[in-house]
Design a protein around this motif. Structure first.
Motif, PDB file in Angstrom:
ATOM      1  N   ARG A  76      24.370   7.890 -23.786  1.00 31.86           N
ATOM      2  CA  ARG A  76      24.284   7.201 -25.071  1.00 31.86           C
ATOM      3  C   ARG A  76      25.392   7.679 -26.004  1.00 31.86           C
ATOM      4  NH1 ARG A  76      18.212   6.236 -27.147  1.00 31.86           N
ATOM      5  NH2 ARG A  76      17.166   6.265 -25.138  1.00 31.86           N
ATOM      6  N   LEU A  94      16.541   9.402 -28.611  1.00 37.32           N
ATOM      7  CA  LEU A  94      17.320  10.600 -28.286  1.00 37.32           C
ATOM      8  C   LEU A  94      16.815  11.821 -29.008  1.00 37.32           C
ATOM      9  CD1 LEU A  94      21.117  10.033 -28.088  1.00 37.32           C
ATOM     10  CD2 LEU A  94      19.497  10.772 -26.365  1.00 37.32           C
ATOM     11  N   SER A 106      15.004  18.101 -31.901  1.00 39.83           N
ATOM     12  CA  SER A 106      15.452  19.070 -30.897  1.00 39.83           C
ATOM     13  C   SER A 106      16.130  20.278 -31.517  1.00 39.83           C
ATOM     14  CB  SER A 106      16.406  18.377 -29.923  1.00 39.83           C
ATOM     15  OG  SER A 106      17.503  17.864 -30.628  1.00 39.83           O
ATOM     16  N   ARG A 109      16.539  14.825 -19.724  1.00 35.68           N
ATOM     17  CA  ARG A 109      17.141  13.546 -20.106  1.00 35.68           C
ATOM     18  C   ARG A 109      18.598  13.719 -20.503  1.00 35.68           C
ATOM     19  NH1 ARG A 109      14.004  11.904 -24.896  1.00 35.68           N
ATOM     20  NH2 ARG A 109      15.203   9.985 -24.802  1.00 35.68           N
ATOM     21  N   VAL A 159       9.374  21.478 -25.290  1.00 33.97           N
ATOM     22  CA  VAL A 159      10.486  20.925 -24.507  1.00 33.97           C
ATOM     23  C   VAL A 159      11.022  19.631 -25.121  1.00 33.97           C
ATOM     24  CG1 VAL A 159       9.643  21.950 -22.377  1.00 33.97           C
ATOM     25  CG2 VAL A 159       8.993  19.614 -22.946  1.00 33.97           C
ATOM     26  N   SER A 160      10.549  19.306 -26.340  1.00 35.58           N
ATOM     27  CA  SER A 160      11.018  18.095 -27.036  1.00 35.58           C
ATOM     28  C   SER A 160      10.867  16.849 -26.161  1.00 35.58           C
ATOM     29  CB  SER A 160      12.476  18.251 -27.472  1.00 35.58           C
ATOM     30  OG  SER A 160      12.586  19.226 -28.450  1.00 35.58           O
ATOM     31  N   ASP A 161       9.631  16.594 -25.745  1.00 30.10           N
ATOM     32  CA  ASP A 161       9.362  15.405 -24.938  1.00 30.10           C
ATOM     33  C   ASP A 161       9.161  14.221 -25.884  1.00 30.10           C
ATOM     34  OD1 ASP A 161       8.398  13.391 -23.367  1.00 30.10           O
ATOM     35  OD2 ASP A 161       7.168  14.699 -22.120  1.00 30.10           O
ATOM     36  N   PHE A 162      10.254  13.477 -26.110  1.00 25.98           N
ATOM     37  CA  PHE A 162      10.176  12.384 -27.081  1.00 25.98           C
ATOM     38  C   PHE A 162       9.605  11.106 -26.484  1.00 25.98           C
ATOM     39  CE2 PHE A 162      13.620  15.033 -28.943  1.00 25.98           C
ATOM     40  CZ  PHE A 162      12.875  15.467 -30.021  1.00 25.98           C
ATOM     41  N   SER A 163       8.886  11.248 -25.349  1.00 24.49           N
ATOM     42  CA  SER A 163       8.160  10.081 -24.868  1.00 24.49           C
ATOM     43  C   SER A 163       6.776  10.033 -25.513  1.00 24.49           C
ATOM     44  CB  SER A 163       8.042  10.104 -23.337  1.00 24.49           C
ATOM     45  OG  SER A 163       7.238  11.186 -22.945  1.00 24.49           O
ATOM     46  N   TRP A 191       3.311  22.141 -25.250  1.00 27.53           N
ATOM     47  CA  TRP A 191       4.394  22.096 -24.257  1.00 27.53           C
ATOM     48  C   TRP A 191       5.341  20.939 -24.568  1.00 27.53           C
ATOM     49  CZ3 TRP A 191       7.106  24.631 -20.940  1.00 27.53           C
ATOM     50  CH2 TRP A 191       7.848  23.955 -19.962  1.00 27.53           C
ATOM     51  N   ASP A 230       6.517  13.524 -17.421  1.00 26.47           N
ATOM     52  CA  ASP A 230       6.983  14.120 -18.666  1.00 26.47           C
ATOM     53  C   ASP A 230       8.456  13.788 -18.817  1.00 26.47           C
ATOM     54  OD1 ASP A 230       4.544  15.246 -19.033  1.00 26.47           O
ATOM     55  OD2 ASP A 230       5.069  17.130 -18.054  1.00 26.47           O
ATOM     56  N   GLN A 231       8.906  13.743 -20.043  1.00 25.21           N
ATOM     57  CA  GLN A 231      10.327  13.478 -20.254  1.00 25.21           C
ATOM     58  C   GLN A 231      10.926  14.486 -21.218  1.00 25.21           C
ATOM     59  OE1 GLN A 231      11.599   9.482 -20.705  1.00 25.21           O
ATOM     60  NE2 GLN A 231       9.703   8.632 -19.917  1.00 25.21           N
ATOM     61  N   PRO A 232      10.933  15.752 -20.828  1.00 20.56           N
ATOM     62  CA  PRO A 232      11.524  16.741 -21.724  1.00 20.56           C
ATOM     63  C   PRO A 232      13.007  16.439 -21.934  1.00 20.56           C
ATOM     64  CG  PRO A 232      11.071  17.710 -19.587  1.00 20.56           C
ATOM     65  CD  PRO A 232      10.473  16.341 -19.579  1.00 20.56           C
ATOM     66  N   LEU A 233      13.477  16.808 -23.092  1.00 20.63           N
ATOM     67  CA  LEU A 233      14.845  16.446 -23.469  1.00 20.63           C
ATOM     68  C   LEU A 233      15.858  16.987 -22.462  1.00 20.63           C
ATOM     69  CD1 LEU A 233      15.977  14.789 -25.724  1.00 20.63           C
ATOM     70  CD2 LEU A 233      16.470  16.892 -26.957  1.00 20.63           C
ATOM     71  N   ALA A 234      15.576  18.196 -21.944  1.00 14.72           N
ATOM     72  CA  ALA A 234      16.546  18.807 -21.024  1.00 14.72           C
ATOM     73  C   ALA A 234      16.754  17.936 -19.796  1.00 14.72           C
ATOM     74  CB  ALA A 234      16.057  20.188 -20.612  1.00 14.72           C
ATOM     75  N   PRO A 264      11.874   6.297 -24.932  1.00 16.32           N
ATOM     76  CA  PRO A 264      11.958   7.448 -25.826  1.00 16.32           C
ATOM     77  C   PRO A 264      13.316   7.533 -26.524  1.00 16.32           C
ATOM     78  CG  PRO A 264      11.815   8.123 -23.524  1.00 16.32           C
ATOM     79  CD  PRO A 264      11.688   6.650 -23.540  1.00 16.32           C
ATOM     80  N   GLU A 283       2.484   8.823 -15.564  1.00 18.33           N
ATOM     81  CA  GLU A 283       3.726   8.770 -16.332  1.00 18.33           C
ATOM     82  C   GLU A 283       4.323  10.188 -16.382  1.00 18.33           C
ATOM     83  OE1 GLU A 283       5.165   6.208 -17.710  1.00 18.33           O
ATOM     84  OE2 GLU A 283       6.464   6.949 -19.307  1.00 18.33           O
ATOM     85  N   GLU A 328      20.938  10.881 -19.765  1.00 17.40           N
ATOM     86  CA  GLU A 328      20.713   9.741 -20.644  1.00 17.40           C
ATOM     87  C   GLU A 328      21.315  10.002 -22.019  1.00 17.40           C
ATOM     88  OE1 GLU A 328      16.595   9.110 -21.465  1.00 17.40           O
ATOM     89  OE2 GLU A 328      17.102   7.718 -23.059  1.00 17.40           O
ATOM     90  N   VAL A 329      21.075  11.236 -22.512  1.00 17.31           N
ATOM     91  CA  VAL A 329      21.595  11.609 -23.826  1.00 17.31           C
ATOM     92  C   VAL A 329      23.113  11.479 -23.833  1.00 17.31           C
ATOM     93  CG1 VAL A 329      21.879  13.532 -25.405  1.00 17.31           C
ATOM     94  CG2 VAL A 329      19.678  13.149 -24.300  1.00 17.31           C
TER      95      VAL A 329
END
Lengths: 475, 657
Positions: free
Chosen positions: A131, B155, B77, A124, B63-67, B59, A118-122, B153, A116, A127-128
């Motif tokens: 939405r 937002l 964030s 995404r 990086v705010s990994d909201f998964s 980490w 990683d899904q760092p916000l940057a 995940p 799986e 997607e952000v």
């Protein structure tokens, strides 16, 4: 795949490291390294130091030393007793490593989500933005479209949507740029070309630039696009070809359904042209309304207009800070056929409100309504002078009287704006303080009362107002 | 991929711990040095695994990994980077991961710096350490896994308790865990001693550095937590006898006893069984503390885990470890000899009195903390045991301990001369009485309880300095010689003096602020001064502003004394929109004798504000005293004795002796 490679690598090295002692060469190790004995030796040394420092007596030292020596002997006896052997044992190593590796990988495989990402916000961001855009945030939609146009610069759809989005937030310059890309991708689409040219006009302050005019004319040759026809006429009007413009607009009106969305605009412009050319409106607009006929200078009660013009002029010479009166005067003058003077009146009126953008906007709207912006394209003198930043910056260089005028205009503009939109406490405070500065305490108090009335019941704002004006009007 | 590899690393750590808890013990039976040495390599792999897992989780926060469900629940964030990082351990799962990371860290430190410890002892210690680890790795992986992923995940995350978004509390858990978990080494040494049957002064020396590190960390952790509640909760209080505070205080008290009894083992080979029992009890209380906080059995700000499944798991671990160790103790203690003898008048007896006192004090706190819990289980009644109980039951015991701590250093080992001790004590007491009377007269203090407390604190300081002077040879030798002697004192002696002086200073601060605090709570308009003790507080203005992830009202409060402006304070009221919670940030000005402390409350709707103003005498002394105690342990840790042991180093060091 990459993940499993890393996972196996990590587990393999971990397991190997754990099992490493079984892979080293044979050796003998003392069970009790003489660490213990060195501890006791150190304790003996410490006794000597304490004795030397006078902290303990000779007797005490001897007793303690005896005790420590006894312990040392006991430890030495244990030292003789045991040693361990270290054998190279690859089988044991393999067993330990396999046990550890299987447990780690097996446990992880059961509970983890192998591979799986990683899904760092940057990462995404798209997607952000999607939405947010779907929640109605235009800026998010624009950011998203910019991303898309970067990824696929050949997509007409994206450029087109981007251009429309920019236009919807009033960013005409950016909109032109996006339309240009769209137009390049669809060179044979008259609608697209016309839209691009229209954006150029809007970005150019409603003046039709030559490039846009060429595009509109090209489009017109291909189709009867109403937008192209309208702007070609506007371009003619702006080039002082009022007859040509009038013909174009009348033709456009005749070809359009009466409820077409552009009709009010076209009719307004026909009225202005007729007025400029002093024609009879009914010839061009058989179904003209009373108001349109009046606006075209064909009012039946011309003498009423003359009296009213005199009245307004008198009033304005007394109190030049009434923008509504200025605009009414210009409108009446235009309707009576004196377009030149109407334009001059607008310019004069606007000059009194140099520091009040709200009122400047009102003058601009009036000028457009009367077609004065078209006149202005030819004669610079006719345009409404909207004061630039430099104008404001030079206030201090002006003679005192003019400075006062300017400030008075600003204040009046502020008052006018607040009369229409009373929602800004900061502007109310500014107004009250300005009146107080000009020495007009009555007006200041009046304005403060109006402000309080506007925010009745809102304790927080009332406190803010009170604090803001406290030193100005001594409340 | 980083997240998933971090999850795998945690499983690798579990596997390593499992190997580490079995293979070395088999090695001691089979006399296989290779198998014993697996303890070292497994401890290293275990640490790297735990560290990699912790790094991967950090980490994910950065990086705010909201998964990750854990990141969603505890981060946002827009949070400042510092609190993204500290947010890793400001929640149940992350803090348990920090717990095992600390455990693995102590393991790897023993494997690296414990080379002088014979391989049988070292491998047994590491095996016991790993047994504790296995339980907690399983606890994390099966009930509190921070690496659980979510399918879609969101937002943004739900943020973190704003009270915890503060530098003071950010580093409170790591230090506290350094203490809690550090005591696991004492436990492991004790259990290893019971298994191998070997307890002697060398054993005490091998164990001592780990106890010192743990005690130092715990002291700093408790002080930091107390400091945080002092300035963040906005009531000027620093200790609330909250069960969670008690949970960290009990291991500290009994750990202090252990610190002292281990000296007796090392010096005199006495109190052997008692020291082993103390080691087991100290870590047991750390585990009970972990259980109390983590099970959610207590309701207080700290108890953020409220899953009964987790509570049951930790309770099971507690029963296995504590019960197992105590059973081993009853079975094996008989094989351990009693060691050296000593008379009633001796340093050994003095330390025993210290131990009894600290154990009794621990008992008092234990009863006060667990009695409400027991009562609730028994008949469902919900009661709270608050400050009155602790003040009446704990303070006399602790006062006695402090009094005894003054006399202790006067006693010599094995057999002291009562006449000498009594003479020194009488002299010290006379000086203390004079000083107390002087302070009372100079500052006009009348409160009897306060003066008695002050007397005790002064006594400990006077007696400690008196002993230091005696060791320097004063008044017989010249000041120059005395100074040279003081400089030449072993670091462990410095540990004693710093530690006892630190305690005296901190106690003086506690007494001062408890008895002589001045406070005023009122609604004030701008510009109206409020008298608090000798100080006048004036609220000048309140301005609104925004921080990185909060809105704030910042007040300007001018404090003056006798018409002279002393200082301007800026207390704040913050609002964190993501979490929907307000916090207070007290405005504090520290002077040598106390703090001036202002808190901004709600506006009253008519232009005024509720404010709380305090003058807190002695508060800086508490923090300074706590800092001295923390440093005392670290200074003692650098004593050359604790570096002795490795044969090669011993030879190299010979000429210098």
């Amino acid at each position: 795949m990459m993940f499993w490679f890393a996972a196996f690598g990590l587990t393999f090295f971990g397991a190997l490291w754990i099992a490493w002692p079984f892979l080293r060469k044979d050796s003998v190790e003392m069970n009790d390294a003489d660490g213990a004995i060195s501890v006791f030796r150190d304790q003996l040394d410490e006794l000597d130091r304490d004795l030397a420092a006078g902290l303990i007596s000779e007797d005490e030292r001897d007793a303690a030393a005896q005790e420590i020596e006894r312990r040392t002997l006991a430890a030495a006896r244990r030292l003789d007793a045991g040693f361990s052997l270290s054998h190279r044992a690859p089988a044991a190593a393999a067993a330990v490593a396999v046990l550890a590796g299987t447990l780690a990988l097996g446990g992880y495989a059961l509970f983890g989500v192998p591979g799986e990402p990683d899904q760092p916000l940057a990462a995404r961001k798209t997607e952000v933005l999607e939405r947010r855009a779907s929640a109605g945030d235009v800026n998010a939609r624009i950011a998203l479209l910019i991303e898309r146009t970067k990824q696929s610069p050949e997509s007409f759809e994206d450029w087109w949507t981007l251009a429309v989005s920019y236009a919807s937030i009033g960013d005409d310059a950016a909109s032109v740029e996006a339309y240009r890309h769209a137009a390049e991708l669809a060179p044979d689409e008259p609608g697209v070309q016309a839209a691009y040219a229209e954006a150029m006009v809007l970005a150019n302050g409603n003046k039709v630039p030559t490039a846009a005019r060429i595009i509109f004319e090209t489009v017109m040759r291909k189709t009867a696009d109403p937008r192209a026809r309208y702007y070609v006429s506007l371009a003619k009007a702006q080039a002082q070809d009022f007859d040509g413009a009038l013909q174009g607009w009348v033709a456009l009106k005749d070809d359009s359904a009466p409820d077409a969305p552009w009709m009010p605009l076209v009719r307004r412009d026909i009225v202005n042209m007729v007025r400029f050319l002093k024609y009879d409106l009914t010839e061009y607009l058989p179904d003209a309304t009373e108001a349109e006929i009046a606006a075209a200078g064909g009012a039946s009660s011309a003498e009423v207009a003359v009296t009213r013009i005199a009245e307004l002029e008198a009033q304005l010479s007394e109190d030049p800070l009434d923008y509504v009166a200025w605009i009414e005067l210009a409108t009446r003058l235009a309707q009576s056929g004196d377009n030149e003077k109407a334009a001059t009146v607008l310019t004069q009126g606007a000059a009194h409100f140099a520091g009040a953008p709200f009122v400047q906007q009102k003058f601009d709207d009036a000028a457009r309504e009367l077609g004065m912006d078209i006149l202005g394209a030819a004669s610079d003198s006719g345009a409404v002078a909207s004061p630039s930043a430099e104008d404001v910056a030079t206030i201090s260089a002006l003679p005192q009287a003019e400075q006062d005028d300017l400030i008075n205009g600003m204040v009046a503009g502020l008052a006018a704006e607040l009369a229409e939109n009373p929602g800004s406490p900061e502007k109310w405070i500014m107004l009250v303080r300005s009146y107080a500065n000009l020495g007009e305490y009555e007006k200041a108090t009046e304005a403060y009362e109006s402000a309080k009335a506007a925010f009745a019941g809102n304790a927080e704002v009332l406190d803010m107002l009170a604090a803001g004006v406290a030193d100005a009007i001594g409340e | 991929m980083i997240t998933e590899l971090g999850h795998l690393a945690l499983w690798i750590a579990l596997a390593a711990a499992l190997v580490q808890s079995i293979v070395p013990l088999w090695g001691t039976r089979a006399r296989s040095a290779s198998a014993m040495r697996v303890a070292d390599t497994a401890a290293q792999v275990q640490f790297l695994g735990a560290a990699a897992a912790f790094g991967a989780l950090t980490w994910a926060y950065v990086v705010s990994d909201f998964s990750l469900a854990n990141v969603i629940m505890n981060s946002h964030s827009s949070k400042p980077m510092l609190y993204k990082v500290t947010g890793v351990w400001a929640n149940h799962e992350g803090s348990m991961l920090l717990w095992v990371l600390m455990l693995a860290l102590f393991g790897v430190l023993i494997s690296v710096f414990g080379r002088m410890i014979p391989v049988v002892m070292r491998s047994t210690v590491l095996a016991v350490q790993a047994m504790i680890g296995v339980g907690f790795y399983l606890f994390i992986l099966l009930t509190s896994n921070p690496f659980l992923r979510v399918a879609s995940p969101p937002l943004d995350g739900q943020g973190m308790n704003p009270l915890l978004q503060d530098p003071g509390v950010a580093f409170h858990p790591p230090l506290l865990y350094l203490g809690y978990v550090g005591f696991s080494t004492a436990f492991s040494f004790a259990v290893a001693a019971l298994i191998t049957g070997r307890v002697d002064p060398a054993w005490a020396r091998w164990m001592r550095p780990w106890v010192l590190i743990a005690w130092s960390g715990l002291t700093a952790g408790i002080a930091l937590g107390s400091w945080w509640s002092y300035y963040e909760l906005g009531w000027g209080g620093f200790w609330f006898w909250d069960p969670v505070e008690n949970a960290s205080f009990m291991p500290w008290l009994i750990g202090t006893a252990l610190l002292h009894s281990a000296i007796v083992v090392e010096k005199r080979n006495a109190l052997l069984k008692w020291t082993i029992l103390l080691s087991i009890l100290t870590f047991s209380l750390s585990l009970i503390g972990t259980f109390l906080v983590r099970s959610g059995i207590l309701s207080s700000v700290h108890a953020f885990a409220t899953d009964p499944g987790r509570g049951a798991f930790i309770l099971a671990l507690l029963i296995i470890y504590v019960g197992g160790a105590l059973m081993l103790y009853t079975w094996r203690a008989a094989t351990i000899g009693e060691g050296g003898v000593f008379s009633i008048w001796s340093r050994e007896s003095g330390l025993l009195v210290n131990n009894m006192g600290l154990t009794a004090a621990t008992g008092v706190v234990f009863v006060g903390t667990l009695y409400p819990l027991g009562l609730e289980l028994f008949n469902g009644a919900k009661i709270t045991v608050g400050a009155p109980y602790f003040n009446q039951a704990f303070l006399p015991v602790f006062g006695f301990i402090m009094f005894a701590a003054g006399i202790g250093p006067f006693l010599s080992w094995k057999r002291a001369r009562p006449a000498v001790v009594l003479k020194k004590t009488a002299f010290g007491l006379a000086v203390t009485v004079l000083l107390t009377a002087g302070v009372a007269l100079a500052f006009g203090l009348r409160d009897a309880v306060g003066l008695f407390g002050l007397f005790i604190a002064l006594w400990l300081a006077v007696a400690t300095l008196q002993d230091l002077a005696a060791r320097a040879g004063l008044p017989r030798v010249s000041p120059g010689v005395a100074l040279r002697r003081i400089a030449g004192l072993p670091r462990s002696a410095w540990g004693l003096y710093l530690g006892h002086l630190g305690l005296a200073i901190a106690a003086a601060g506690v007494v001062a602020v408890s008895v002589w605090k001045e406070e005023a709570i009122q609604t004030v308009a701008f510009g109206t001064p409020v008298e608090v003790g000798p100080y006048a507080f004036t609220l000048d203005k309140v301005e609104n502003s925004t921080g990185p992830n909060y809105q704030t009202s910042i007040a300007t409060v001018t404090v003056s004394r006798g018409g002279t402006t002393l200082v301007t304070l800026h207390p704040e009221r913050r609002f964190y929109p993501v979490e929907g919670q307000p916090t207070t940030e007290a405005g504090i000005a520290t002077m040598w004798h106390g703090d001036i402390y202002a808190v901004l409350g709600d506006p009253d709707g008519r232009g005024g504000f509720v404010t709380r103003y305090y003058y807190n005498p002695g508060v800086p002394w508490m923090w300074f005293g706590a800092l001295m105690m923390t440093l005392a342990a670290l200074v003692s840790l650098t004593d050359r004795r604790l570096r002795i042991g490795a044969p090669a180093r011993r030879l190299a060091a010979q000429p210098a002796e």
